[in-house]
Design a protein around this motif. Structure first.
Motif, PDB file in Angstrom:
ATOM      1  N   SER A 183       0.795  -1.225   0.000  1.00  0.00           N
ATOM      2  CA  SER A 183       0.000   0.000   0.000  1.00  0.00           C
ATOM      3  C   SER A 183       0.832   1.281   0.000  1.00  0.00           C
ATOM      4  N   ILE A 184       2.003   1.261   0.632  1.00  0.00           N
ATOM      5  CA  ILE A 184       2.867   2.449   0.615  1.00  0.00           C
ATOM      6  C   ILE A 184       3.336   2.708  -0.816  1.00  0.00           C
ATOM      7  N   SER A 210      -2.223  -2.933  -2.515  1.00  0.00           N
ATOM      8  CA  SER A 210      -2.420  -2.800  -1.071  1.00  0.00           C
ATOM      9  C   SER A 210      -2.601  -4.155  -0.388  1.00  0.00           C
ATOM     10  N   HIS A 258      -0.428   4.662   7.009  1.00  0.00           N
ATOM     11  CA  HIS A 258      -0.121   5.211   5.693  1.00  0.00           C
ATOM     12  C   HIS A 258       0.151   6.711   5.773  1.00  0.00           C
TER      13      HIS A 258
END
Length: 243
Positions: A65-66, A104, A219
């Motif tokens: 996800s990053i 993600s 996040h």
């Protein structure tokens, strides 16, 4: 005296042969300074990303996800890949073309699967994974898979520069679980002569200050991703200048 010279010569020859057979560099004297005559292994020069000086660069992103800039309202506008692409274009007047294969919630296993799709013409590969793996694999297990991932990348794109990203810290009591993963990434990056981008090190440790750069405790928010893109821009420019 003649016999002594012969003995000294034989001892010197034997020593030189022993050093060579053991892989120990032989030292000789030149201009009163020791000189290592054996070849010394050096890190592979990073040339793929350097192409930005004259042409576009094709880059692949593997990760979670990053890597897809989760945490901002519009990743295509405010994500780190967009910010980095814009700043690099302003510097070199050439684009870095992203092929983002991240998703993600994924782990190192997903990266291993997607790495098989990398084209041989790829100039650079950015690995941004590990955060989700902390609850699945031990640092030792993760390290083996991470090293395997880099081997796959090198096989698919032998000329690509590899950048190993350590993801930012999170607001959590179990952050200690990620420290082993971070160490594993740093060690594998060093052993495989890849380039380290330690995002973890640029974020604050103090939890309240850190939370101000995160959207949900994990996040990054728009400010957090801006911090990431600025750091990566400076590191990439440094690499290009040093190449």
């Amino acid at each position: 005296m003649k016999h002594k010279k012969i003995i000294i010569y034989l001892l010197s020859a034997t020593l030189a042969f022993t050093l060579a057979s053991l892989g120990i560099p032989e030292t000789v004297t030149a201009a009163e300074q020791p000189v290592i005559t054996a070849a010394v292994a050096k890190a592979n020069p990073l040339t793929g990303i350097k192409k930005l000086e004259k042409a576009k660069v094709n880059a692949v992103i593997l990760g979670d996800s990053i890597a897809v800039s989760q945490g901002v309202s519009n990743p295509l506008k405010n994500g780190w890949t967009k910010e980095l692409k814009t700043s690099l274009f302003k510097k070199y007047s050439n684009n870095i073309v992203w092929d983002n294969k991240a998703s993600s919630g994924t782990t190192i296993d997903y990266c291993l699967q997607r790495a098989t799709e990398i084209k041989s013409t790829t100039d650079a590969v950015f690995i941004c994974v590990g955060r989700n793996d902390r609850n699945i694999y031990t640092p030792k297990q993760f390290s083996k898979k991470y090293a395997q991932l880099i081997r796959v990348i090198k096989r698919k794109a032998p000329d690509a520069d590899i950048f190993c990203i350590v993801e930012p810290p999170m607001v959590s009591e179990d952050e200690s679980l990620f420290l082993g993963i971070r160490t594993a990434i740093m060690e594998v990056s060093d052993k495989t002569e890849s380039h380290l981008l330690d995002l973890w090190s640029i974020f604050p440790r103090e939890q309240i200050t850190l939370d101000g750069l995160l959207s949900d405790g994990l996040h990054p928010n728009t400010r957090g991703y801006k911090l990431i893109s600025n750091y990566m821009y400076k590191r990439l420019v440094w690499v290009i200048n040093a190449a």
